[in-house]
Motif scaffolding. Structure first.
Motif, PDB file in Angstrom:
ATOM      1  N   VAL A   1       0.869  -1.194   0.000  1.00 27.87           N
ATOM      2  CA  VAL A   1       0.000   0.000   0.000  1.00 27.87           C
ATOM      3  C   VAL A   1       0.897   1.232   0.000  1.00 27.87           C
ATOM      4  O   VAL A   1       1.617   1.479   0.973  1.00 27.87           O
ATOM      5  N   ILE A   2       0.866   1.997  -1.090  1.00 27.55           N
ATOM      6  CA  ILE A   2       1.819   3.113  -1.223  1.00 27.55           C
ATOM      7  C   ILE A   2       1.206   4.463  -0.875  1.00 27.55           C
ATOM      8  O   ILE A   2       1.908   5.455  -0.770  1.00 27.55           O
ATOM      9  N   GLU A   3      -0.131   4.479  -0.676  1.00 23.63           N
ATOM     10  CA  GLU A   3      -0.751   5.801  -0.471  1.00 23.63           C
ATOM     11  C   GLU A   3      -2.131   5.603   0.163  1.00 23.63           C
ATOM     12  O   GLU A   3      -2.764   4.570  -0.061  1.00 23.63           O
ATOM     13  N   VAL A   4      -2.565   6.592   0.948  1.00 17.92           N
ATOM     14  CA  VAL A   4      -3.924   6.570   1.498  1.00 17.92           C
ATOM     15  C   VAL A   4      -4.679   7.741   0.877  1.00 17.92           C
ATOM     16  O   VAL A   4      -4.186   8.869   0.864  1.00 17.92           O
ATOM     17  N   LEU A   5      -5.860   7.437   0.337  1.00 19.68           N
ATOM     18  CA  LEU A   5      -6.590   8.466  -0.430  1.00 19.68           C
ATOM     19  C   LEU A   5      -7.987   8.714   0.130  1.00 19.68           C
ATOM     20  O   LEU A   5      -8.942   8.017  -0.206  1.00 19.68           O
ATOM     21  N   PRO A   6      -8.124   9.703   1.021  1.00 21.34           N
ATOM     22  CA  PRO A   6      -9.462  10.116   1.434  1.00 21.34           C
ATOM     23  C   PRO A   6     -10.136  10.861   0.278  1.00 21.34           C
ATOM     24  O   PRO A   6      -9.449  11.349  -0.621  1.00 21.34           O
ATOM     25  N   ALA A   7     -11.488  10.928   0.307  1.00 13.45           N
ATOM     26  CA  ALA A   7     -12.202  11.689  -0.724  1.00 13.45           C
ATOM     27  C   ALA A   7     -11.693  13.129  -0.690  1.00 13.45           C
ATOM     28  O   ALA A   7     -11.525  13.710   0.380  1.00 13.45           O
ATOM     29  N   GLY A   8     -11.418  13.673  -1.872  1.00  7.25           N
ATOM     30  CA  GLY A   8     -10.966  15.059  -1.943  1.00  7.25           C
ATOM     31  C   GLY A   8      -9.478  15.190  -2.171  1.00  7.25           C
ATOM     32  O   GLY A   8      -9.015  16.257  -2.568  1.00  7.25           O
ATOM     33  N   ARG A   9      -8.701  14.127  -1.939  1.00  4.30           N
ATOM     34  CA  ARG A   9      -7.253  14.235  -2.166  1.00  4.30           C
ATOM     35  C   ARG A   9      -6.904  13.563  -3.487  1.00  4.30           C
ATOM     36  O   ARG A   9      -7.286  12.420  -3.732  1.00  4.30           O
ATOM     37  N   ALA A  10      -6.163  14.280  -4.336  1.00  5.92           N
ATOM     38  CA  ALA A  10      -5.746  13.695  -5.614  1.00  5.92           C
ATOM     39  C   ALA A  10      -4.540  12.788  -5.375  1.00  5.92           C
ATOM     40  O   ALA A  10      -3.684  13.113  -4.558  1.00  5.92           O
ATOM     41  N   PRO A  11      -4.465  11.626  -6.051  1.00  5.35           N
ATOM     42  CA  PRO A  11      -3.330  10.716  -5.846  1.00  5.35           C
ATOM     43  C   PRO A  11      -2.015  11.387  -6.238  1.00  5.35           C
ATOM     44  O   PRO A  11      -1.954  12.113  -7.230  1.00  5.35           O
ATOM     45  N   ALA A  12      -0.991  11.114  -5.442  1.00  6.37           N
ATOM     46  CA  ALA A  12       0.324  11.678  -5.754  1.00  6.37           C
ATOM     47  C   ALA A  12       1.149  10.709  -6.593  1.00  6.37           C
ATOM     48  O   ALA A  12       2.127  11.105  -7.215  1.00  6.37           O
ATOM     49  N   HIS A  13       0.772   9.432  -6.584  1.00 14.51           N
ATOM     50  CA  HIS A  13       1.591   8.417  -7.261  1.00 14.51           C
ATOM     51  C   HIS A  13       0.730   7.560  -8.174  1.00 14.51           C
ATOM     52  O   HIS A  13      -0.416   7.273  -7.857  1.00 14.51           O
ATOM     53  N   ALA A  14       1.332   7.119  -9.254  1.00 13.59           N
ATOM     54  CA  ALA A  14       0.697   6.082 -10.080  1.00 13.59           C
ATOM     55  C   ALA A  14       1.010   4.729  -9.447  1.00 13.59           C
ATOM     56  O   ALA A  14       2.029   4.588  -8.782  1.00 13.59           O
ATOM     57  N   LEU A  15       0.096   3.756  -9.626  1.00  8.97           N
ATOM     58  CA  LEU A  15       0.358   2.419  -9.077  1.00  8.97           C
ATOM     59  C   LEU A  15       1.272   1.653 -10.017  1.00  8.97           C
ATOM     60  O   LEU A  15       0.973   1.517 -11.201  1.00  8.97           O
ATOM     61  N   GLY A  16       2.359   1.133  -9.467  1.00  3.64           N
ATOM     62  CA  GLY A  16       3.212   0.222 -10.233  1.00  3.64           C
ATOM     63  C   GLY A  16       2.784  -1.214  -9.964  1.00  3.64           C
ATOM     64  O   GLY A  16       1.868  -1.466  -9.155  1.00  3.64           O
ATOM     65  N   ARG A  17       3.447  -2.142 -10.634  1.00  2.00           N
ATOM     66  CA  ARG A  17       3.107  -3.555 -10.440  1.00  2.00           C
ATOM     67  C   ARG A  17       3.268  -3.926  -8.964  1.00  2.00           C
ATOM     68  O   ARG A  17       4.215  -3.516  -8.310  1.00  2.00           O
ATOM     69  N   GLY A  18       2.281  -4.664  -8.392  1.00  3.69           N
ATOM     70  CA  GLY A  18       2.367  -5.112  -6.992  1.00  3.69           C
ATOM     71  C   GLY A  18       2.003  -4.040  -5.991  1.00  3.69           C
ATOM     72  O   GLY A  18       2.172  -4.233  -4.791  1.00  3.69           O
ATOM     73  N   GLU A  19       1.478  -2.912  -6.467  1.00  2.00           N
ATOM     74  CA  GLU A  19       1.151  -1.822  -5.541  1.00  2.00           C
ATOM     75  C   GLU A  19      -0.361  -1.603  -5.461  1.00  2.00           C
ATOM     76  O   GLU A  19      -1.107  -1.906  -6.399  1.00  2.00           O
ATOM     77  N   ALA A  20      -0.791  -1.048  -4.313  1.00  2.00           N
ATOM     78  CA  ALA A  20      -2.209  -0.709  -4.107  1.00  2.00           C
ATOM     79  C   ALA A  20      -2.275   0.620  -3.371  1.00  2.00           C
ATOM     80  O   ALA A  20      -1.256   1.111  -2.866  1.00  2.00           O
ATOM     81  N   ALA A  21      -3.477   1.233  -3.336  1.00  2.00           N
ATOM     82  CA  ALA A  21      -3.688   2.443  -2.531  1.00  2.00           C
ATOM     83  C   ALA A  21      -4.931   2.205  -1.688  1.00  2.00           C
ATOM     84  O   ALA A  21      -5.934   1.679  -2.189  1.00  2.00           O
ATOM     85  N   ARG A  22      -4.860   2.564  -0.406  1.00  2.00           N
ATOM     86  CA  ARG A  22      -6.060   2.491   0.433  1.00  2.00           C
ATOM     87  C   ARG A  22      -6.904   3.706   0.055  1.00  2.00           C
ATOM     88  O   ARG A  22      -6.417   4.839   0.053  1.00  2.00           O
ATOM     89  N   ILE A  23      -8.167   3.488  -0.292  1.00  2.00           N
ATOM     90  CA  ILE A  23      -8.953   4.562  -0.926  1.00  2.00           C
ATOM     91  C   ILE A  23     -10.377   4.578  -0.380  1.00  2.00           C
ATOM     92  O   ILE A  23     -10.955   3.532  -0.084  1.00  2.00           O
TER      93      ILE A  23
END
Ligand code: AMP
Ligand code: MG
Length: 414
Positions: A79-101
């Motif tokens: 998990v490379i990033e946590v994304l609450p509603a309203g925040r734009a992602p800072a990173h693209a997901l690479g292989r094997g990656e996820a974001a808590r959203i």
């Protein structure tokens, strides 16, 4: 003297509708637009949703990463990033990656599916957080695509639509703080009759209380009107003509009630010569035969008959449609629904009848039954009625079970 013009109902309606044009539109804040006529097409300046986002709280993943996930072979993603509603992602997901959203948050580049929290396990924490997935996710699962609701440039509403609170939600989402809508119509209303009393006056022999003025005042306000005058006048033609002339200057529409037929003391009829541009009509409709109509000085004048049922009927079939043209609505009438007739209804060929009816739901649809004797001076059938059943001009009677059309004034109970 004014000899009344004899017209069929269809001719009267055609003349009224041909004589009125939409008034200039106004711009109004959204909060004041509910129920009003939209006067310009609403074109989406951007898509809705404006960006790809998640429909669930969970983990944004690359579906390819979890394609082979199963209970036997769970897949762990970083998990490379946590994304609450309203925040734009800072990173693209690479292989094997996820974001808590969280629901409504924008999906990162590379992510194409969301695994809901209920279907994944969290492991580790902080910089070392992982999610463990035990089943495959199809591309697009729990993802709301940009533009899936409304495409950019799409015509969301056509002009003439009656705006609902839900329409205004859509307009708000698209960034419209105000809209071009039909104006409030300035309407003057006069009842006439020496016999009429205020509601709080005691009865005396020969007198009745004025019931049309309060009824029409409410109907007119509910139809987009703002009352400039709401007065009762005595049966004095000179006074009626003078008040109507004043009112025409300060209003878009002037209505009188009563005094328009052939009685000795009918003041509206007697004032028509002085008003100019207004004709006395005898319309082959029941109720509501004696009327006056015209567009003096470009304003709209209706002389309504005095009987309560006639007032209500002419209001629904001629006045309200004209008010809706003035405001720019496409839909002019109340809903017209097919009904079956519940009891024999007598009419006359050459006359259009509007029968105050009670509606009831039956197995085969709505059944319309007269809401009491169709006496134009009676108030209670109008109050009981859900609809005006239309007996067409060519029709002499309707037998029980016959198919007919009704204008629905209010929905039936149950
Ligand atoms: P008119 O056309 O003035 O003779 O009115 C026809 C009938 O309607 C008479 O019985 C009047 O008393 C009655 N009427 C007229 N105006 C009103 C009103 N504003 N409220 C109640 N009844 C009215
Ligand atoms: Mg009268």
């Amino acid at each position: 003297m004014n000899f009344p013009l004899s017209l069929s109902f269809a001719e009267a309606r055609a003349r009224v509708l041909a004589a009125v044009r939409p008034l200039p539109a106004v711009r109004a804040p959204l909060a004041e637009c509910a129920g009003r006529a939209l006067r310009e097409p609403l074109v989406a300046p951007h898509a809705l949703p404006p960006f790809r986002n998640t429909a669930m709280d969970g983990f944004a993943v690359r579906s390819a990463d979890v394609a082979a996930a199963s209970d036997a072979k769970p897949v762990a993603l970083r998990v490379i990033e946590v994304l609450p509603a309203g925040r734009a992602p800072a990173h693209a997901l690479g292989r094997g990656e996820a974001a808590r959203i969280m629901t409504g948050a924008m999906l990162p580049e590379g992510a194409d599916a969301v695994v809901p929290f209920e279907e994944a396990e969290r492991a580790g924490g902080g910089a070392d957080e992982r999610c463990v997935v035990r089943r495959a996710s199809a591309a697009g699962e729990h993802v709301r695509a940009a533009g899936a609701d409304v495409a950019s440039g799409e015509t969301v509403f056509e002009a003439g639509r009656q705006l609902t609170p839900h329409d205004l939600a859509l307009a708000a989402a698209l960034g419209f703080a105000e809209l071009g809508v039909g104006p409030r119509i300035r309407i003057a209303l006069f009842s006439t009759g020496d016999e009429l009393l205020d509601v709080d006056q005691p009865l005396h022999p020969g007198a009745i209380r004025d019931s049309n003025l309060p009824m029409l005042a409410l109907l007119l306000r509910a139809s987009g009107g703002v009352l400039t005058f709401a007065e009762r006048l005595r049966d004095d033609a000179g006074r009626v003509a003078a008040r109507v002339r004043d009112a025409l200057e300060q209003s878009d529409v002037v209505l009188t009630i009563g005094g328009v037929s052939a009685g000795d003391f009918d003041p509206v009829k007697a004032a028509l010569g002085e008003l100019g541009g207004v004709e006395a009509w005898r319309v082959a409709m029941r109720p509501g035969r004696p009327q006056a109509f015209g567009t003096p000085g470009g304003k709209v004048f209706f002389g309504l008959p005095g009987n309560p049922a006639s007032v209500a009927c002419v209001f629904e079939t001629l006045v309200r449609p004209a008010l809706r043209v003035l405001q720019g609505y496409t839909q002019l009438d109340r809903p017209r629904v097919p009904v079956r007739v519940g009891a024999r209804i007598e009419s006359r060929a050459g006359r259009t009848d509007f029968v105050r009816c009670v509606l009831a739901w039956r197995e085969r649809g709505l059944v319309a039954t007269p809401a009491g004797a169709q006496v134009s001076g009676h108030l209670s059938p109008q109050s009981r009625a859900h609809a005006l059943l239309v007996v067409p001009e060519a029709c002499e009677r309707l037998e029980p079970g016959a198919a007919a059309e009704a204008l629905v004034l209010r929905p039936p109970e149950g």
